[in-house]
Design a protein around this motif. Sequence first.
Motif: not given
Length: 317
Positions: A223-233, A280-281, A243-246
């Motif tokens: 998970i990455s907060a806000g629109s921050q770049p996702k953790p590298d695969m 998810e990975a 996806g996105l989280i509310t």
Amino acid sequence: MKGSLWLAWRQQRALIVCAVLVLATAAVIAVASRSGMVSSVDSGLFDHCEIGPLYCTGADGMPLRLDVGPLQVLGALNIALPVLLGMFWGAPLLGRDRELGTSRMVLAQGISRAQWFAGRFALAALGTTAVSGLLALLFSWWRQPAADRSYGVFWYETVALSGSGPRTVAAALFGLSVGTLAGLLVRRVMSAMALTLLVTAAMTALVEWSHKARLLVPAHSYISAGSQPKPDMGDKWSTGHYGLITASGRRDDVMNCPFPSGRELRECMAQHGYVARFYEANPVSDYWTFQWLDTAVLGGLAVVLIAVTVLLLRRRI
């Protein structure tokens, strides 16, 4: 060497010689191919390539890849070992003597059923363990220069996940056990081989499906907060679920805001109330989780099948 063990050696030596030839051939090809892979990596051609599933391209824009074709063939062979060993080593182990009627003649020489079975199965199991174990080690050694790189073979590819490690040995022993029991239950060796093919192929397909479905090894959420770049695969094995989280924790599909980054993504997330992104990975450390679970399941089934074979010996022979 004498008695039932000598007889087992006489009956199985052709298979053992074939196994040695397969090992020797695979080793020669592996040494030559791995040497070429190491030379290519050391040349600096792949220095700009990063860890990850995306292709690394050369100056001409074409994907850069090592020649991993022979390595993948070995991985496929390792996956097929339960079928091959079960059909050609396990099924005739007891089935041949049952079909020809020679088992009773052997037992009339003062050899008990337990000795007769133990001698031949022990030799077959030892050969199976040696062949599968050495081929699995050979695959891992051969893959090392190209391990988990865009130009090589990732740990989660079928040939690597199921064609290396201790699960290869457990799977081979499972195949041998299926063939041995089939040879005891079915009077004709060809019929026993067909039954072994059906059971081992079905089990192989079931295990591969369980890997892809993450049935026993659930994926991790990143998970990455806000629109921050996702953790590298990196070298993780993605489920393809992004996806996105509310704020309430509800997870929605990534296509609700199909923007990789920037102002559009921030505006879309604010509009829908999304506060974070996720994917998810499975991390590379899960390789061993897959391995030991497969080993426990397949090895446990092999033990059960051999126990059933021993219990049925007196009734069938």
